[in-house]
Scaffold this motif. Structure first.
Motif, PDB file in Angstrom:
ATOM      1  N   SER A 117       0.795  -1.220   0.000  1.00 51.51           N
ATOM      2  CA  SER A 117       0.000   0.000   0.000  1.00 51.51           C
ATOM      3  C   SER A 117       0.829   1.272   0.000  1.00 51.51           C
ATOM      4  O   SER A 117       0.268   2.368  -0.100  1.00 51.51           O
ATOM      5  N   ALA A 118       2.137   1.165   0.134  1.00 54.58           N
ATOM      6  CA  ALA A 118       2.983   2.360   0.149  1.00 54.58           C
ATOM      7  C   ALA A 118       4.154   2.163  -0.805  1.00 54.58           C
ATOM      8  O   ALA A 118       4.716   1.060  -0.885  1.00 54.58           O
ATOM      9  N   PRO A 119       4.537   3.197  -1.531  1.00 53.58           N
ATOM     10  CA  PRO A 119       5.699   3.081  -2.423  1.00 53.58           C
ATOM     11  C   PRO A 119       6.999   3.102  -1.633  1.00 53.58           C
ATOM     12  O   PRO A 119       7.056   3.608  -0.512  1.00 53.58           O
ATOM     13  N   GLY A 120       8.042   2.559  -2.222  1.00 50.48           N
ATOM     14  CA  GLY A 120       9.344   2.592  -1.574  1.00 50.48           C
ATOM     15  C   GLY A 120       9.434   1.662  -0.394  1.00 50.48           C
ATOM     16  O   GLY A 120       8.525   0.864  -0.124  1.00 50.48           O
ATOM     17  N   PRO A 121      10.517   1.752   0.375  1.00 51.55           N
ATOM     18  CA  PRO A 121      10.671   0.905   1.561  1.00 51.55           C
ATOM     19  C   PRO A 121       9.549   1.144   2.568  1.00 51.55           C
ATOM     20  O   PRO A 121       9.136   2.280   2.792  1.00 51.55           O
ATOM     21  N   VAL A 122       9.063   0.062   3.153  1.00 46.03           N
ATOM     22  CA  VAL A 122       7.964   0.171   4.107  1.00 46.03           C
ATOM     23  C   VAL A 122       8.132  -0.872   5.200  1.00 46.03           C
ATOM     24  O   VAL A 122       8.599  -1.987   4.950  1.00 46.03           O
ATOM     25  N   CYS A 123       7.782  -0.501   6.420  1.00 40.67           N
ATOM     26  CA  CYS A 123       7.722  -1.428   7.553  1.00 40.67           C
ATOM     27  C   CYS A 123       6.314  -1.376   8.116  1.00 40.67           C
ATOM     28  O   CYS A 123       5.780  -0.293   8.368  1.00 40.67           O
ATOM     29  N   VAL A 124       5.709  -2.544   8.305  1.00 38.77           N
ATOM     30  CA  VAL A 124       4.374  -2.648   8.865  1.00 38.77           C
ATOM     31  C   VAL A 124       4.474  -3.221  10.276  1.00 38.77           C
ATOM     32  O   VAL A 124       5.101  -4.264  10.484  1.00 38.77           O
ATOM     33  N   ALA A 125       3.874  -2.540  11.231  1.00 39.51           N
ATOM     34  CA  ALA A 125       3.764  -3.050  12.596  1.00 39.51           C
ATOM     35  C   ALA A 125       2.281  -3.176  12.910  1.00 39.51           C
ATOM     36  O   ALA A 125       1.556  -2.178  12.902  1.00 39.51           O
ATOM     37  N   ALA A 126       1.835  -4.396  13.151  1.00 42.22           N
ATOM     38  CA  ALA A 126       0.418  -4.657  13.416  1.00 42.22           C
ATOM     39  C   ALA A 126       0.271  -5.186  14.835  1.00 42.22           C
ATOM     40  O   ALA A 126       0.972  -6.122  15.237  1.00 42.22           O
ATOM     41  N   CYS A 127      -0.657  -4.600  15.581  1.00 42.66           N
ATOM     42  CA  CYS A 127      -0.894  -5.035  16.955  1.00 42.66           C
ATOM     43  C   CYS A 127      -2.379  -4.936  17.256  1.00 42.66           C
ATOM     44  O   CYS A 127      -2.907  -3.838  17.493  1.00 42.66           O
ATOM     45  N   GLY A 128      -3.050  -6.065  17.198  1.00 37.27           N
ATOM     46  CA  GLY A 128      -4.448  -6.163  17.582  1.00 37.27           C
ATOM     47  C   GLY A 128      -4.556  -7.259  18.620  1.00 37.27           C
ATOM     48  O   GLY A 128      -3.899  -7.216  19.654  1.00 37.27           O
ATOM     49  N   THR A 129      -5.346  -8.280  18.349  1.00 37.12           N
ATOM     50  CA  THR A 129      -5.371  -9.444  19.235  1.00 37.12           C
ATOM     51  C   THR A 129      -4.003 -10.104  19.273  1.00 37.12           C
ATOM     52  O   THR A 129      -3.516 -10.525  20.323  1.00 37.12           O
ATOM     53  N   GLY A 130      -3.352 -10.205  18.111  1.00 37.35           N
ATOM     54  CA  GLY A 130      -1.997 -10.715  18.007  1.00 37.35           C
ATOM     55  C   GLY A 130      -1.084  -9.636  17.461  1.00 37.35           C
ATOM     56  O   GLY A 130      -1.427  -8.459  17.436  1.00 37.35           O
ATOM     57  N   ALA A 135       8.327  -6.126   6.395  1.00 36.74           N
ATOM     58  CA  ALA A 135       9.011  -5.005   5.745  1.00 36.74           C
ATOM     59  C   ALA A 135       9.324  -5.383   4.311  1.00 36.74           C
ATOM     60  O   ALA A 135       9.505  -6.559   3.979  1.00 36.74           O
ATOM     61  N   ARG A 136       9.373  -4.359   3.481  1.00 40.49           N
ATOM     62  CA  ARG A 136       9.735  -4.524   2.067  1.00 40.49           C
ATOM     63  C   ARG A 136      10.680  -3.395   1.688  1.00 40.49           C
ATOM     64  O   ARG A 136      10.414  -2.223   1.954  1.00 40.49           O
ATOM     65  N   ASN A 137      11.804  -3.767   1.095  1.00 41.33           N
ATOM     66  CA  ASN A 137      12.795  -2.781   0.658  1.00 41.33           C
ATOM     67  C   ASN A 137      13.378  -3.275  -0.656  1.00 41.33           C
ATOM     68  O   ASN A 137      14.264  -4.132  -0.674  1.00 41.33           O
ATOM     69  N   GLY A 138      12.825  -2.799  -1.771  1.00 45.61           N
ATOM     70  CA  GLY A 138      13.216  -3.327  -3.070  1.00 45.61           C
ATOM     71  C   GLY A 138      12.786  -4.775  -3.186  1.00 45.61           C
ATOM     72  O   GLY A 138      11.634  -5.122  -2.949  1.00 45.61           O
ATOM     73  N   TYR A 265      11.888   5.604   4.656  1.00 47.84           N
ATOM     74  CA  TYR A 265      10.920   4.514   4.656  1.00 47.84           C
ATOM     75  C   TYR A 265       9.625   4.969   5.307  1.00 47.84           C
ATOM     76  O   TYR A 265       9.585   5.942   6.063  1.00 47.84           O
ATOM     77  N   THR A 266       8.558   4.228   5.002  1.00 44.97           N
ATOM     78  CA  THR A 266       7.245   4.491   5.582  1.00 44.97           C
ATOM     79  C   THR A 266       6.978   3.489   6.692  1.00 44.97           C
ATOM     80  O   THR A 266       7.149   2.281   6.497  1.00 44.97           O
ATOM     81  N   LEU A 267       6.567   3.969   7.839  1.00 42.12           N
ATOM     82  CA  LEU A 267       6.123   3.105   8.931  1.00 42.12           C
ATOM     83  C   LEU A 267       4.606   3.096   8.908  1.00 42.12           C
ATOM     84  O   LEU A 267       3.959   4.147   9.018  1.00 42.12           O
ATOM     85  N   LEU A 268       4.025   1.917   8.737  1.00 40.89           N
ATOM     86  CA  LEU A 268       2.578   1.769   8.667  1.00 40.89           C
ATOM     87  C   LEU A 268       2.096   1.016   9.891  1.00 40.89           C
ATOM     88  O   LEU A 268       2.534  -0.115  10.140  1.00 40.89           O
ATOM     89  N   LEU A 269       1.228   1.639  10.655  1.00 36.51           N
ATOM     90  CA  LEU A 269       0.686   1.030  11.872  1.00 36.51           C
ATOM     91  C   LEU A 269      -0.671   0.419  11.582  1.00 36.51           C
ATOM     92  O   LEU A 269      -1.508   1.022  10.906  1.00 36.51           O
ATOM     93  N   SER A 270      -0.894  -0.778  12.114  1.00 38.11           N
ATOM     94  CA  SER A 270      -2.159  -1.475  11.912  1.00 38.11           C
ATOM     95  C   SER A 270      -2.573  -2.145  13.218  1.00 38.11           C
ATOM     96  O   SER A 270      -1.728  -2.476  14.055  1.00 38.11           O
ATOM     97  N   GLY A 271      -3.867  -2.367  13.384  1.00 31.87           N
ATOM     98  CA  GLY A 271      -4.373  -2.991  14.600  1.00 31.87           C
ATOM     99  C   GLY A 271      -4.774  -1.946  15.622  1.00 31.87           C
ATOM    100  O   GLY A 271      -4.131  -0.898  15.761  1.00 31.87           O
ATOM    101  N   SER A 272      -5.821  -2.226  16.367  1.00 31.48           N
ATOM    102  CA  SER A 272      -6.423  -1.223  17.244  1.00 31.48           C
ATOM    103  C   SER A 272      -5.486  -0.722  18.329  1.00 31.48           C
ATOM    104  O   SER A 272      -5.584   0.433  18.757  1.00 31.48           O
ATOM    105  N   LEU A 273      -4.542  -1.549  18.781  1.00 31.08           N
ATOM    106  CA  LEU A 273      -3.661  -1.105  19.862  1.00 31.08           C
ATOM    107  C   LEU A 273      -2.578  -0.150  19.380  1.00 31.08           C
ATOM    108  O   LEU A 273      -1.888   0.467  20.201  1.00 31.08           O
ATOM    109  N   LEU A 274      -2.427  -0.022  18.046  1.00 34.48           N
ATOM    110  CA  LEU A 274      -1.473   0.945  17.506  1.00 34.48           C
ATOM    111  C   LEU A 274      -2.139   2.064  16.711  1.00 34.48           C
ATOM    112  O   LEU A 274      -1.609   3.168  16.628  1.00 34.48           O
ATOM    113  N   THR A 275      -3.275   1.797  16.091  1.00 36.19           N
ATOM    114  CA  THR A 275      -3.923   2.859  15.315  1.00 36.19           C
ATOM    115  C   THR A 275      -4.699   3.810  16.212  1.00 36.19           C
ATOM    116  O   THR A 275      -4.939   4.950  15.834  1.00 36.19           O
TER     117      THR A 275
END
Length: 345
Positions: A117-130, A135-138, A265-275
């Motif tokens: 969902s994001a161009p370039g390097p990205v790191c996703v941190a998801a924190c919900g129930t689990g 991460a993707r970099n090239g 890089y883009t840091l993308l937060l997901s999950g209710s405990l982080l969003t």
């Protein structure tokens, strides 16, 4: 005069340890949506997962005599490639019970569309129930955690809730310090129909009364966060420990993909405990800004689901695009030999 048949549509599914979202889409237009409880078989069991899938599909699919063009599912149940295949089988069971219907199925982990969902390097941190990190970099991809609550998910809602409930029991036993979590736990389990006995008995009945209690237990995490924000020392330490686990997961995937200090890089937060603006997010973002400052910060919200899943569908329909994704992330993909470009519309 008979009504014209409905246009061919796609079925979209997204979910994890606490919820499931279903929708139909024609082209890039979402037609109907529905939400329900978890359909993760390791959270609620296979039969309940299938029952919920049948209910959700029935809510969004108007004509069960017409099969979907395909099913695109991004789900936390796809912890491994084999698990993605197992969840695809549950979807096929549910389709057969609704229609009966059949159609090609794509299942991948719920982190996959976020990485796209994001161009370039990205790191996703998801924190919900689990928890889950990716991460993707090239051409370099990495993923950590996400192997369910017995093997991973440290720092997630279920893990934090269990730590909080154990702190309550330790306080009741005299094995640990007093904490305001005790009163919060009393209120949390008051709705159960257990009569008599002390708080320990009430908690025991509440968390063990039925199979698949993981989503229920995870709801206590909000009380731990509340107690930490109010200054309870025990809860505060638990939240700090959870933030350390989130930092370890994000650092691991960034290290594996070459995202270091100074990387745009883009840091993308997901999950209710982080969003949501929780005490936990504050601790985690302090770590990120001090150790791996992101160039951009994004939040994955429910509004992002249709776009993310339709982007994943388009990759499915692009033969040369899917193999690298399949090599990088847990995925089960049925062939889509007859759809190609026309199936997008």
């Amino acid at each position: 005069m008979t009504s014209p048949p409905p246009p061919p549509a796609w079925l979209l599914l997204e979910g994890g340890g606490s919820h499931t979202w279903a929708a139909t889409a024609t082209g890039d237009t979402v037609l109907t949506t529905a939400e329900g409880p978890s359909t993760s078989p390791r959270s609620v069991g296979e039969e309940r997962a299938v029952h919920t899938l049948v209910d959700l599909i029935g809510q969004v699919w108007d004509n069960p005599t017409t099969a979907p063009l395909g099913v695109v599912a991004a789900h936390g149940a796809a912890s491994t490639r084999a698990a993605a295949g197992d969840f695809a089988a549950l979807i096929r069971r549910a389709l057969a019970l609704v229609g009966p219907m059949a159609g090609p199925v794509l299942v991948t982990n719920d982190l996959t569309p976020l990485l796209l969902s994001a161009p370039g390097p990205v790191c996703v941190a998801a924190c919900g129930t689990g928890t889950g990190f990716a991460a993707r970099n090239g051409a370099r991809w990495a993923r950590s955690s996400g192997l369910e609550w017995l093997l991973s998910d440290e720092g997630g809602g279920h893990d934090l809730a269990v730590a909080g409930l154990r702190a309550v029991v330790r306080a009741l036993d005299g094995r640990g310090p007093g904490t305001v979590l005790t009163g919060l736990a009393q209120a949390w389990c008051a709705e159960s129909d257990c009569t008599g006995g002390d708080l320990g008995e009430h908690l025991f009945f509440h968390v063990y009364r039925e199979e698949g209690a993981k989503p229920l237990v995870a709801t206590f995490a909000q009380h731990v966060l509340e107690a930490a924000e109010d200054g309870d020392a025990v809860a505060g330490r638990l939240v700090e420990n959870a933030a350390d686990e989130l930092a370890a997961g994000a650092a691991a995937v960034c290290r594996a993909t070459g995202i270091t200090t100074g990387t745009d890089y883009t840091l993308l937060l997901s999950g209710s405990l982080l969003t949501e603006a929780t005490f936990l997010r504050g601790h985690f973002m302090t770590w990120a800004h001090e150790n791996l400052p992101p160039t951009a910060l994004l939040w994955h919200t429910p509004k992002s689901r249709p776009e993310d899943l339709l982007r994943l569908r388009d990759l499915w329909l692009t033969p040369q695009a899917l193999p690298p994704l399949t090599a990088a992330m847990p995925i089960h993909s049925d062939p889509v030999p007859s759809m190609a470009e026309g199936a997008r519309t």
